[in-house]
Design a protein around this motif. Structure first.
Motif, PDB file in Angstrom:
ATOM      1  N   GLY A 256       0.801  -1.216   0.000  1.00 23.64           N
ATOM      2  CA  GLY A 256       0.000   0.000   0.000  1.00 23.64           C
ATOM      3  C   GLY A 256       0.830   1.261   0.000  1.00 23.64           C
ATOM      4  O   GLY A 256       1.745   1.448  -0.812  1.00 23.64           O
ATOM      5  N   SER A 257       0.537   2.163   0.950  1.00 30.98           N
ATOM      6  CA  SER A 257       1.181   3.481   0.975  1.00 30.98           C
ATOM      7  C   SER A 257       2.684   3.393   1.203  1.00 30.98           C
ATOM      8  O   SER A 257       3.438   4.276   0.780  1.00 30.98           O
ATOM      9  CB  SER A 257       0.545   4.356   2.055  1.00 30.98           C
ATOM     10  N   GLU A 258       3.146   2.328   1.848  1.00 29.73           N
ATOM     11  CA  GLU A 258       4.574   2.184   2.129  1.00 29.73           C
ATOM     12  C   GLU A 258       5.402   2.046   0.849  1.00 29.73           C
ATOM     13  O   GLU A 258       6.590   2.390   0.840  1.00 29.73           O
ATOM     14  CB  GLU A 258       4.829   0.958   3.010  1.00 29.73           C
ATOM     15  N   VAL A 259       4.786   1.542  -0.212  1.00 31.96           N
ATOM     16  CA  VAL A 259       5.540   1.279  -1.436  1.00 31.96           C
ATOM     17  C   VAL A 259       5.084   2.171  -2.590  1.00 31.96           C
ATOM     18  O   VAL A 259       5.511   1.984  -3.724  1.00 31.96           O
ATOM     19  CB  VAL A 259       5.405  -0.209  -1.845  1.00 31.96           C
TER      20      VAL A 259
ATOM     21  N   TYR B  61       1.487  -4.092  -9.800  1.00 35.08           N
ATOM     22  CA  TYR B  61       0.233  -4.668  -9.331  1.00 35.08           C
ATOM     23  C   TYR B  61       0.324  -4.854  -7.820  1.00 35.08           C
ATOM     24  O   TYR B  61       1.384  -5.236  -7.300  1.00 35.08           O
ATOM     25  CB  TYR B  61      -0.022  -6.010 -10.030  1.00 35.08           C
ATOM     26  N   PRO B  62      -0.773  -4.618  -7.105  1.00 35.14           N
ATOM     27  CA  PRO B  62      -0.711  -4.715  -5.636  1.00 35.14           C
ATOM     28  C   PRO B  62      -0.509  -6.142  -5.138  1.00 35.14           C
ATOM     29  O   PRO B  62       0.018  -6.339  -4.047  1.00 35.14           O
ATOM     30  CB  PRO B  62      -2.057  -4.149  -5.196  1.00 35.14           C
ATOM     31  N   TYR B  63      -0.921  -7.136  -5.954  1.00 31.93           N
ATOM     32  CA  TYR B  63      -0.793  -8.534  -5.536  1.00 31.93           C
ATOM     33  C   TYR B  63      -0.171  -9.357  -6.671  1.00 31.93           C
ATOM     34  O   TYR B  63      -0.446  -9.116  -7.845  1.00 31.93           O
ATOM     35  CB  TYR B  63      -2.154  -9.110  -5.151  1.00 31.93           C
ATOM     36  N   PRO B  64       0.654 -10.343  -6.333  1.00 35.35           N
ATOM     37  CA  PRO B  64       1.363 -11.094  -7.384  1.00 35.35           C
ATOM     38  C   PRO B  64       0.451 -11.927  -8.271  1.00 35.35           C
ATOM     39  O   PRO B  64       0.764 -12.146  -9.439  1.00 35.35           O
ATOM     40  CB  PRO B  64       2.334 -11.973  -6.588  1.00 35.35           C
ATOM     41  N   ASP B  65      -0.697 -12.399  -7.732  1.00 32.49           N
ATOM     42  CA  ASP B  65      -1.568 -13.206  -8.589  1.00 32.49           C
ATOM     43  C   ASP B  65      -2.164 -12.371  -9.714  1.00 32.49           C
ATOM     44  O   ASP B  65      -2.386 -12.866 -10.822  1.00 32.49           O
ATOM     45  CB  ASP B  65      -2.671 -13.884  -7.769  1.00 32.49           C
ATOM     46  N   ALA B  66      -2.411 -11.088  -9.463  1.00 35.98           N
ATOM     47  CA  ALA B  66      -2.895 -10.209 -10.533  1.00 35.98           C
ATOM     48  C   ALA B  66      -1.826 -10.024 -11.604  1.00 35.98           C
ATOM     49  O   ALA B  66      -2.119 -10.028 -12.804  1.00 35.98           O
ATOM     50  CB  ALA B  66      -3.295  -8.857  -9.951  1.00 35.98           C
TER      51      ALA B  66
END
Length: 971
Positions: free
Chosen positions: A436-439, A454-459
Motif C-alpha cells: 500500500g502506501s509504504e511502497v 500490481y498490488p498482488y502477485p496473482d494479478a
C-alpha cells in the motif's frame, strides 16, 4: 538507394497517406469540420443541451450549428430550422430527437450532402416491432447513400486528441493511446469515470449502440489506421457481422493489440442436439475460438481489460509461457506460482549457468530454484543483480519481481535500481510492490519507467498469462503450415460446377465466382472420376429429394471417403441371411449396427451388437436389433443392419465434427470420442477452413493430445496424417453447405492408421433456400481463380490465389529478382534479407480473401515435381472505399511472356466480380513497361502526387478490352 532518396520516398508515402485520408468516410464522424446538432435545446438535463454544451466547451477546431425549428438561437448560437437551411456543407449530423422523427431527418441530411451521422435517440429495436421497422427505414436510406451512421441508441463519440466531444456524457476523456469501443452507453460512462481516477487516456472513445451501419469491423479498421491508437479495447455484448469483425481484427491485431471483454459467458441450458458435436459446441466456446483465430485477446473483467491495454503499451509479448519469479518472501512466491499454473503458464526451469551465477551473489539459503527467493534482507543491489541474471537466462520468457516491505527493504531505491531493465528484448517485466502506501513511491517510479505494477502477485501473473495467450494466438495465425500431400489444382474451369453448394457473396467478398471444387482433389475430365465435392453433393441431393435430413451411416461414410477420409468396411444387409453373407465375406468377428434413415443415435435403441464370432451370433444380433427398434421406435424405422469388421481398439477413440453456430456459421470440433464423449467434455473448437498448423493447434488444446504423442510405452499416433485428415474434413465442411451437423465418432487413431468407425450427418431442413444457408465466418480459399495457362514460350503454369503454404516458394521467388525489378515494385531498394523475413512474408501469404487477392504464377517442373513461383499480382481493397490498389511483380527470367498482362487482366476480373468501383496503382515514371500493360488493358494514366510517379486507374464496371487475346500480348 541513398539516404536522400529514402527520405524522399518516406515523404511521398506520407503525402499519399494524407491524400488518401481525405477519402476515409469515418473522418466525417471522428474529425468533422462542421457539425449540425439536430434536437439542440436549452432545457436543463436534456440530451440535446448536454450534447451542444459538450461540443462548444471542448474546442475541436470546427463549427457547430444548432438545428431546432422552434428557436432562433440555442445557448447564444444561431439556430436553423433544418439542416438544409444552414447553407454550408455539413460533415456530421448528431441527432437527439424522438425515434419516430429520425428517418425523415436522415433523409433530409442525405439530401443536404451530410457525410456522417450519430443517432443518440433510443426507441428502436430495443422496444420491439415498431422500433425494428424504424431501423429498417433508416437502413434502407443509408444503403442508398454515401453517409455513414453510428447508432442508434448510443452515447456518441469522443476524439480526445482533437477535443471532439460528440456525446452527452458528463466529462471529456483524457487524450491517450487506447481506442475504446463499447456497445453499452452506460458502461461508457462508468469507464469514463474510472479512467479519470486511474489517469488512463484514449485516442478514441466510441459508443456503438445498435450497430445499424458502422460496426466493429469498420471501427477496428479505422483505429488500425489511426497513428494515435496503439491498442484497441472493446466491451462487446453481441458480435453482429462476424465475418467483418474477424476480417478486420485479423489484419489489425498483428500490429495493434485488440483486447475484448465479452459479456454473457454463462450459457443457458443446453439445447437438444442431433449429434455429439451439437451438444459440445457452446456459443461461448465458439466465440473463444473465433477470437483465437483472429489474434484477439479475451479477458474476464473490466480491470483486466485496462490492465492489458496498459501492459501491452509498455511491454513486449512473451515468446513462451515460462515466467521467472523473484521475491524477498516465500509466501507471495508460492501464491504467484499457484496462479501461474492455474492460468496456463509455466515456471522457468533455471539454467545451470543461471543457478551458478545466483549462487555467487546470493546468501547460501536462497531457494536454489524458481521462484527465486532472495530472502527478507534483500537490498536494492541484490534485487538488481538477481534480475540481471534472470533476464539473461535463455529459458525465461518473462519476469515478475515481488517486493514485500520488511526491515531491510527500500521499495523506492529498489525500484530505481530496476529501471534500467524496463525494456528487455522479447521479455516482459512486471512488478508487484505489496504494502500500500509504504511502497507507493516505488510503484510510481516503476510505472514511470514503463514497468507495470500490481498490488498482488496473482494479478501480475494473470497479466503475464494473458500476454502469453496473446502471443500464442498470433503465432498460431502466422506459423507457416505444411502443404497437404494430396493437394493438386483443378485442371480446368468447370463452369458447370457453379451449381454446387458454394457461397455467393453478391459482391461482398472474393467468392462470388465459385465455379470449381476443392483444390485437394484432382478433376479428371472424361475419365469418370468426379471431384470430391460433386460425389458428396450427389449423395446429399439424393437424400434431400427423398425429403430426408438424416443421412444413413453408409451415406455418411461415402461422403467421408470421397474426401479421402478412411472409413471402415461396411456392408448393408436388409435380411438376416444377407447379414450372414456379409459377415462371411468380411471375416469374423464382426459388428452389426442398425441401418435406418431416421435414427441417428443407434445405441439409444439397442442398435449396436459387438464382437460377433459366428453365424448364430450374427442371426441372434440381427433379430435383437430388429425387435429392439420395433419396440422402442417403431417398425418403420428398421431398414436392416450394417455389417462391419470388429476393430480391436488398441489406439485412441477421437471425435471430429462440425456444428452450426448462429453467429459464426459452421464450426469444427476435435477431442476425445467414444460413447462417453459428452461426459469427458475434452474438446477444442475452431472455425473452418483449417490448414495443418491450425489443425495441430486444435489438437494441442485437448487433454488427449499428450496421449497421442505416445505415453507408457505406446507409440505416438501419426500426427501429420491426423493433421491432413482434419484439413480434408474442414474442406468437406466448407464445400458441403447443406450439411448442418456432422460427426466422426469414433475415429480410431493408432500409430499405423486412422479409421472412421462411425459417422453421422444431419442436413439442413428442406424448406431452407440455398441462399439462406449460413455463411462461413472466414472466407475459404477461392478455388474459382485457380486455372491453368500457357505462356508465350509454351510453358504451362497454373495461375492461382496465394496460400500460407507458399512462404518457402516466395523466398525463392525473391531471390530471382533484379535490383531494377525491386526498385520498380517498391520505389526503393529493399535488401533480400528484409524481403524474405518471416514477419513480412506472413503478411503477403496469409491473406484474408475478403480484403485482398494475390494471384501467383505457379510452375511445376515436370521432371522433379518441384514448384516455383514466377510472378505475383495483388489486389488490395482500401478501407472505407469501394476500390482497390493493384501491385505486380514478375521474375526477371519470365518477363516478356505475357504473364504480367494475364495476371493484371485477371485482377480486373476479380474487381468486377467484387463490384468494385475502380482499381488504381501508382507507377514510377521510369517504369514504361508497366504503363504499357496498363494502357493495353484500359487503364488511364494520370498525373501522380509527385513528378516521379504516375497513377493508373480503371473503372471496373467496364469490361477489359483484352478479351481472349491475352496470351498474344507482350508483357
Amino acid at each position: 538507394m541513398s539516404i536522400a532518396n529514402d527520405s524522399k520516398e518516406i515523404l511521398r508515402e506520407r503525402a499519399y497517406d494524407i491524400l488518401r485520408s481525405e477519402y476515409r468516410p469515418l473522418n466525417a464522424i471522428f474529425a468533422p469540420k462542421t457539425i449540425a446538432v439536430i434536437g439542440a435545446t436549452e432545457r436543463l438535463g436534456s440530451v440535446g443541451r448536454t450534447l451542444l454544451w459538450n461540443l462548444i466547451t471542448n474546442s475541436f477546431g470546427g463549427t457547430v450549428f444548432p438545428v431546432n425549428p422552434k428557436r432562433f438561437s440555442v445557448l447564444g448560437i444561431k439556430a436553423y430550422p433544418t439542416v438544409a437551411a444552414i447553407g454550408e456543407p455539413v460533415d456530421l449530423a448528431i441527432i437527439a430527437t424522438p425515434a419516430p422523427t429520425v428517418p425523415s431527418i436522415i433523409r433530409e441530411c442525405i439530401a443536404a450532402g451530410v457525410k456522417g451521422a450519430i443517432v443518440l435517440s433510443a426507441g428502436f429495436k430495443e422496444i420491439g416491432t415498431v422500433g425494428i421497422e424504424l431501423e429498417q427505414q433508416l437502413l434502407a436510406q443509408i444503403r442508398e447513400s454515401q453517409m455513414r451512421l453510428i447508432g442508434p441508441n448510443c452515447l456518441g463519440v469522443m476524439n480526445p486528441i482533437t477535443g471532439l466531444n460528440a456525446t452527452f456524457a458528463n466529462s471529456m476523456a483524457r487524450p491517450g493511446k487506447v481506442g475504446f469501443i463499447s456497445q453499452s452507453g452506460a458502461l461508457c460512462t462508468a469507464i469514463l469515470d474510472w479512467s479519470h481516477r486511474e489517469n488512463v487516456g484514449f485516442s478514441a472513445f466510441v459508443s456503438l449502440g445498435s450497430m445499424l451501419d458502422v460496426n466493429w469491423g469498420h471501427l477496428i479498421d479505422y483505429l488500425g489506421d489511426d497513428p494515435h491508437t496503439e491498442s484497441i479495447v472493446i466491451y462487446m455484448e453481441s458480435i453482429g457481422d462476424a465475418r467483418s469483425f474477424l476480417s478486420a481484427a485479423r489484419e489489425v491485431a498483428l500490429t495493434k493489440p485488440i483486447i475484448v471483454l465479452k459479456a454473457g459467458r454463462t450459457e443457458a441450458a443446453s439445447k437438444a442436439a442431433a449429434s455429439h458435436t451439437g451438444s459440445l459446441t457452446g456459443s461461448d466456446a465458439v466465440l473463444d475460438a473465433a477470437f483465437r483465430r483472429c489474434g484477439v485477446l479475451r479477458v474476464n473483467t473490466i480491470a483486466d481489460l485496462f490492465d492489458m491495454a496498459e501492459v501491452l503499451a509498455k511491454q513486449p509479448r512473451p515468446k513462451g509461457p515460462h515466467l521467472t519469479i523473484i521475491t524477498n518472501a516465500g509466501g507471495p512466491g508460492v501464491l504467484a506460482t499457484d496462479a501461474l499454473i492455474a492460468t496456463g503458464g509455466e515456471l522457468t526451469e533455471l539454467s545451470a549457468d543461471a543457478i551458478a551465477s545466483l549462487n555467487a551473489i546470493l546468501p547460501p539459503h536462497w531457494s536454489h530454484h524458481n521462484p527465486i527467493d532472495i530472502l527478507g534482507d534483500a537490498d536494492p543491489n541484490r534485487y538488481a543483480k538477481t534480475l540481471e541474471i534472470a533476464a539473461n537466462d535463455p529459458n525465461s520468457n518473462g519476469l515478475l519481481v515481488i517486493l514485500t516491505p520488511q526491515a531491510m527493504t527500500d521499495p523506492s531505491q529498489t525500484a530505481q535500481q530496476l529501471k534500467p531493465y524496463a525494456k528487455l528484448p522479447g521479455k516482459p517485466i512486471l512488478a508487484s510492490w505489496m504494502g500500500g502506501s509504504e511502497v507507493s513511491q516505488g510503484e510510481l517510479l516503476l510505472n514511470q519507467a514503463g514497468i507495470p505494477t500490481y498490488p498482488y502477485p496473482d494479478a501480475a501473473v494473470q497479466v503475464f498469462s494473458y500476454l502469453w495467450r496473446s502471443s500464442y494466438n498470433l503465432r498460431e495465425l502466422y506459423e507457416t503450415p505444411v502443404l497437404p500431400t494430396s493437394c493438386t489444382i483443378v485442371k480446368n474451369r468447370q463452369d458447370a460446377f457453379s451449381t454446387t453448394n458454394h457461397e455467393f457473396s453478391g459482391g461482398a467478398g472474393f467468392e462470388n465466382r465459385q465455379d470449381a471444387c476443392s483444390t485437394n482433389y484432382e478433376f479428371s475430365d472424361g475419365a469418370g472420376i468426379l471431384p470430391a465435392c460433386i460425389q458428396a453433393a450427389q449423395i446429399i441431393d439424393a437424400a434431400r429429394q427423398e425429403g430426408r435430413t438424416i443421412l444413413t451411416e453408409v451415406e455418411s461414410k461415402q461422403i467421408l471417403a470421397a474426401y479421402g477420409i478412411p472409413t471402415v468396411q461396411t456392408c448393408i444387409a436388409t435380411t438376416e441371411d444377407r447379414a450372414v453373407e456379409c459377415a462371411r465375406a468380411i471375416g469374423y468377428p464382426v459388428v452389426l449396427k442398425l441401418f435406418s434413415k431416421t435414427i441417428t443415435h443407434k445405441t439409444d435403441v439397442g442398435g449396436v451388437q459387438l464382437n460377433l464370432m459366428d453365424e448364430n451370433a450374427v442371426r441372434n444380433a440381427y433379430q435383437a436389433i430388429k425387435s429392439g427398434v420395433q419396440a422402442l421406435a417403431g417398425e418403420e424405422n428398421f431398414l436392416g443392419v450394417t455389417v462391419q469388421p470388429m476393430i480391436e481398439l488398441e489406439g485412441y477413440e477421437l471425435i471430429i465434427g462440425s456444428n452450426l453456430d448462429p453467429q459464426f456459421g459452421p464450426v469444427l470440433l476435435f477431442g476425445t470420442g467414444g460413447q462417453l464423449v459428452e461426459v469427458f467434455q475434452d474438446r477444442s473448437i475452431a472455425l473452418p477452413p483449417l490448414n495443418t498448423t491450425l489443425a495441430r493447434r486444435m489438437m494441442e488444446q485437448t487433454r488427449i493430445y499428450k496421449a497421442l504423442n505416445g505415453v507408457r510405452g505406446r507409440k505416438a499416433v501419426d500426427l501429420p496424417a491426423l493433421e491432413q485428415l482434419m484439413v480434408q474434413f474442414s474442406q468437406l465442411v466448407v464445400e458441403q453447405r447443406w450439411i448442418k451437423e456432422i460427426d466422426i465418432n469414433p475415429l480410431l487413431a493408432t500409430s499405423e492408421q486412422l479409421l472412421a468407425l462411425d459417422a453421422r450427418i444431419i442436413l439442413h431442413e428442406s424448406d431452407i433456400d440455398e441462399n439462406q444457408l449460413p455463411k462461413l465466418a472466414i472466407r475459404p480459399y477461392p478455388t474459382q481463380y485457380a486455372t491453368p495457362w500457357t505462356m508465350k514460350n509454351g510453358i504451362s503454369i497454373t495461375i492461382r490465389p496465394i496460400r500460407p503454404e507458399d512462404e518457402p516458394l516466395m523466398i525463392q521467388f525473391h531471390k530471382t529478382l533484379s535490383e531494377e525489378s525491386v526498385y520498380f515494385r517498391y520505389f526503393h531498394l529493399i535488401k533480400l534479407s528484409q524481403r524474405i523475413a518471416h514477419e513480412r512474408l506472413t503478411r503477403l501469404c496469409f491473406i484474408d480473401y475478403d480484403r485482398e487477392m494475390a494471384l501467383v504464377a505457379d510452375y511445376q517442373n515436370p521432371e522433379t515435381g518441384t514448384h516455383e513461383i514466377l510472378a505475383v499480382a495483388r489486389l488490395s481493397k482500401l478501407h472505407g472505399m469501394n476500390e482497390a490498389e493493384f501491385a505486380l511483380l514478375v521474375s526477371d527470367s519470365y518477363q516478356c511472356q505475357g504473364l504480367g498482362t494475364e495476371l493484371l487482366d485477371r485482377l480486373i476480373q476479380v474487381g468486377q466480380d467484387e463490384k468494385l468501383d475502380r482499381i488504381t496503382a501508382e507507377i514510377l515514371c521510369d517504369n514504361s513497361g508497366m504503363q504499357r500493360v496498363c494502357k493495353k488493358l484500359g487503364f488511364q494514366i494520370l498525373r501522380g502526387i509527385d513528378s516521379n510517379v504516375v497513377k493508373a486507374e480503371i473503372q471496373t464496371s467496364k469490361p477489359s478490352p483484352k478479351g481472349s487475346e491475352a496470351s498474344t500480348h507482350p508483357n
